[in-house]
Enzyme design. Structure first.
Site, PDB file in Angstrom:
ATOM      1  N   ASN A 477       0.811  -1.220   0.000  1.00  0.00           N
ATOM      2  CA  ASN A 477       0.000   0.000   0.000  1.00  0.00           C
ATOM      3  C   ASN A 477       0.844   1.269   0.000  1.00  0.00           C
ATOM      4  OD1 ASN A 477      -2.159  -1.836   0.353  1.00  0.00           O
ATOM      5  ND2 ASN A 477      -1.982  -1.676   2.570  1.00  0.00           N
ATOM      6  N   HIS A 478       2.062   1.191  -0.483  1.00  0.00           N
ATOM      7  CA  HIS A 478       2.951   2.352  -0.585  1.00  0.00           C
ATOM      8  C   HIS A 478       3.065   2.695  -2.070  1.00  0.00           C
ATOM      9  CE1 HIS A 478       4.912   0.612   3.304  1.00  0.00           C
ATOM     10  NE2 HIS A 478       3.759   1.210   3.538  1.00  0.00           N
TER      11      HIS A 478
END
Length: 544
Positions: A477-478
């Site tokens: 989720n980066h």
């Protein structure tokens, strides 16, 4: 036809950490700001109750989405459970099944608070190692904005402790790190003789009362929700902006962008949940949605002057999508570890964040996951058919001995790792879903061979049994890339100030501008770049 029009100096789309911090900066400097978000306002107490009442199976699988109910007009990007919104294809689809929350405050409602600075070489990967791309901004140029973001977020870090490699600092972290819990202490002691330096992770989590937020008391459910608000997240910036006069409009789904004859942005149009249309006018516009929703909106908003999408004369919008491809491992250790004392991520092995090897294969970060093991232990013990005291003993044993570790890899930008608008799937408002094709590339696959060896070496040193290692890459989720920064308008979307090359009054304050993924959480870098963009906006509107 738009039903009404509202006007401000600046309109910001996206009330996550980047948009909210930027709104606060602009509002406190005297500009009128409208802050739009596709999702709703959220209530911490209700989220905590949702988490408490969630089925044990979901907790054991680290389901961080269910406590945040999705709404039809702004569906989340969930991978557990998969709600079908984000469509992922390609050889490494598993590595891009992101978990993103829509709503005021954004995905930092359920992050771990890790607030790393990128290394100087992360900004000059091409120049130093001959791979990937360089940022359009140097480490020295962003350093003061890193510190400004750390002050705003309240980042605690290992002051007085030398960590190599480490980003150079001109000022100490605003707060000192908190002591490790038993799991991080034992892990650190075991890996040290093997040549691994397990060091404190800088975190946007209070080690003392700070900025009206309490000290962390180690609840250990930072993901999915800090129950007391000791951890920073985007809603704090939104509230501060509101106190300085900014107007927050939740449940506002932007769907079109108007341009004039000079290709300046003159207005944006958004839907409310009932698909009523509204119009906002400003001197400057900012899109600060996450790295998936920003390129999606730019492509969706194509018009007669910009047939390939807003800010997309380079054909780079939606290309170069990146995240940190991960490998996870779990096992039972020989001696009790007792994960769960303190926050969910307190330490990390950073020996392999930089080095000449990066010319051949990806840098990595190895981490110990300090999430309490009781939910997972309970589900496993029940699956064994145990009852009574035997069940109780097995849950206790597995809770004490369970270990989760992981390795995250940097990934190089590649134009074929691309987001497009789905031709087949639309949401409740008729807006196409995002569709991503993803391949981590040989640079990562070559590194992953070594990563797996590192993880197995650590598991054996801890007397690991029941060792399970993911055979595929996992997401983190980066999200970076997608609206790449660069000096040349022909191969990038924004400049070093996050101003779009095509539209002088449109900025993209999002991780999508980042030209390299690095090995660590990208949130602090996203925030620092956004605060830097604020200086350009202030220069335009207050002195132009």
């Amino acid at each position: 036809m738009a039903q009404d029009t509202q006007t401000a100096d600046v309109v910001i789309v996206g009330a996550g950490i980047c948009g909210s911090m930027l709104a606060h900066k602009l509002a406190r400097n005297g500009l009128s700001v409208i802050l739009l978000d596709a999702g709703p306002h959220r209530d911490r107490d209700q989220i905590v109750e949702n988490w408490r009442n969630m089925p044990p199976h979901n907790k054991s699988e680290y389901d961080y989405a269910t406590p945040y109910p999705s709404v039809p007009w702004a569906p989340h990007t969930n991978y557990f459970p998969d709600n079908g919104y984000l469509i992922v294809k390609g050889p490494d689809a598993s590595a891009y099944r992101q978990g993103i929350i829509k709503g005021v405050g954004g995905t930092t409602w359920h992050w771990a608070g890790s607030s790393w600075r990128y290394l100087p070489n992360d900004f000059r990967l091409k120049s130093t190692y001959g791979v990937g791309r360089d940022y359009a901004v140097s480490y020295d140029e962003i350093e003061p904005y890193y510190y400004a973001a750390e002050l705003e977020m309240g980042v605690k870090g290992p002051n007085g402790q030398e960590i190599i490699p480490s980003a150079p600092r001109k000022n100490p972290w605003p707060m000192d790190s908190m002591p490790f819990g038993p799991g991080d202490r034992l892990f650190t002691d075991i890996v040290k003789p093997m040549g691994y330096d397990n060091t404190p992770v800088p975190q946007a989590r209070n080690s003392r009362p700070y900025d009206g937020r309490p000290q962390c008391v180690g609840n250990n459910n930072c993901m999915p929700i800090c129950p007391i608000g000791a951890m920073y997240h985007g809603v704090y910036g939104a509230w501060k902006a509101e106190r300085h006069g900014a107007k927050i409009i939740a449940n506002a789904v932007v769907y079109s962008i108007e341009t004039d004859g000079k290709n300046n942005i003159v207005a944006m149009n958004y839907y409310d949940p009932d698909k009523g249309s509204h119009r906002v006018v400003a001197r400057t516009f900012v899109i600060a949605a996450n790295g998936i929703e920003t390129p999606k909106l730019l492509l969706l908003a194509a018009n007669d002057r910009n047939p390939n999408g807003i800010a997309n004369s380079s054909d780079q919008v939606g290309r170069n999508m990146m995240d940190h491809p991960g490998i996870g491992m779990s096992f039972q250790s020989a001696e009790p570890v007792w994960a769960g004392g303190g926050s969910v991520q307190m330490s990390s092995i950073t020996n392999f964040r930089d080095g000449d090897f990066r010319s051949e294969y990806a840098a990595i970060q190895i981490g110990y996951n300090n999430t309490a093991q009781n939910s997972r232990a309970g589900m496993k013990a029940l699956s064994m058919g145990l009852v009574g005291k035997k069940l109780d003993d097995e849950i206790r044993r597995r809770t004490a001995h369970g270990v989760d570790i992981y390795a995250n890899h940097e990934v190089l930008p590649h134009p074929d790792n691309r987001l497009v608008l789905s031709k087949e799937h639309k949401d409740a408002l008729g807006i196409p879903h995002p569709e991503v094709t993803y391949d981590v590339g040989e640079y990562v696959r070559k590194s992953a061979v070594l990563s797996r060896q590192h993880l197995m070496k650590i598991a054996k040193a801890m007397g690991g049994t029941e060792i399970e290692m993911s055979s595929f890459f996992t997401p983190n989720n980066h999200i970076t890339g997608g609206t790449m920064m660069g000096h040349d308008p022909k191969d990038s979307v924004v400049d070093s100030w996050l101003r779009t090359h095509d539209h002088p009054n449109l900025f993209l304050a999002t991780g999508g501008a980042m030209a390299a993924s690095g090995t660590v959480n990208s949130t602090l870098t996203m925030a620092a770049l956004s605060l830097r963009a604020g200086d350009a906006i202030l220069g335009d509107l207050k002195h132009g």
